[in-house]
Design an enzyme around this catalytic site. Sequence first.
Site: not given
Length: 260
Positions: A145, A209
């Site tokens: 991610s 992230h």
Amino acid sequence: MISYWNGTVGRALRTSSAPVTYGLIALCCLIFVLGPASGLNPAYGAGDGLAAAQRAYFRRWGVVPAELFEGAPGAALSPATALFVHGSWVHLLGNMLFLHVFGAMTERRMGRVEFTLFYTGCGYLALLGYAAANAQSSQSLVGASGAISAVLGAFLYLFPRARVTSLLPFLFFLPLRFPAWVVLPFWAALQWVAAGRASQGPGVAYLAHLVGFGLGLLYAWARFGERRGPRGPAGAAGGDGRATRVKAAPAPAPEGENQP
């Protein structure tokens, strides 16, 4: 999952394929199924033996910040290998959903080779950034991610008016459509808040992230400038003023890098 506006650019994106995106999804799924985290490979045993195999697997292929900055053999490659390893079914499926929804259009806009380098490079740097901020940690870190967050950042710049259909838990999962410039900054803000509250130990590496999202946004801005998306400036090829619609059902945030 995705429907397009009717301009020249829209037709070009609709008719072109996204083999890198779908190849990444297939590769991540294959690695997960064959590895110990899926629980499907009998070679890893069961019970305590399986749990031990999972810990060893994550440590071998994931990022361990303390080892990375101590110069352990092979540690420099760990941010690259960690991109293809996931800690659970939820972790895998959440990431692959976001990659499918946002990766295909971004790849079609960038091109296959550039998208491949963008995805792996930003993913590597996102994990490296997290490791640098937690240099003393001995907890392994795995997941795609950071790279997928970079895709979200690039998507925001390239397709700011794309319509993203979201399911919001606090509204009883009603499907609502918002432009990307609303959904994705909101997602980034959630990551920022969560990163400020995160503690050491197992969980989600929200900082990765944020680093990935920022890198993706900056890359798209530097690389494409005014030449972006379906609603480009007057005279831009294919801009006809009608918005892209991305039909998906993402949660408020993708499943993050796991610290198993």
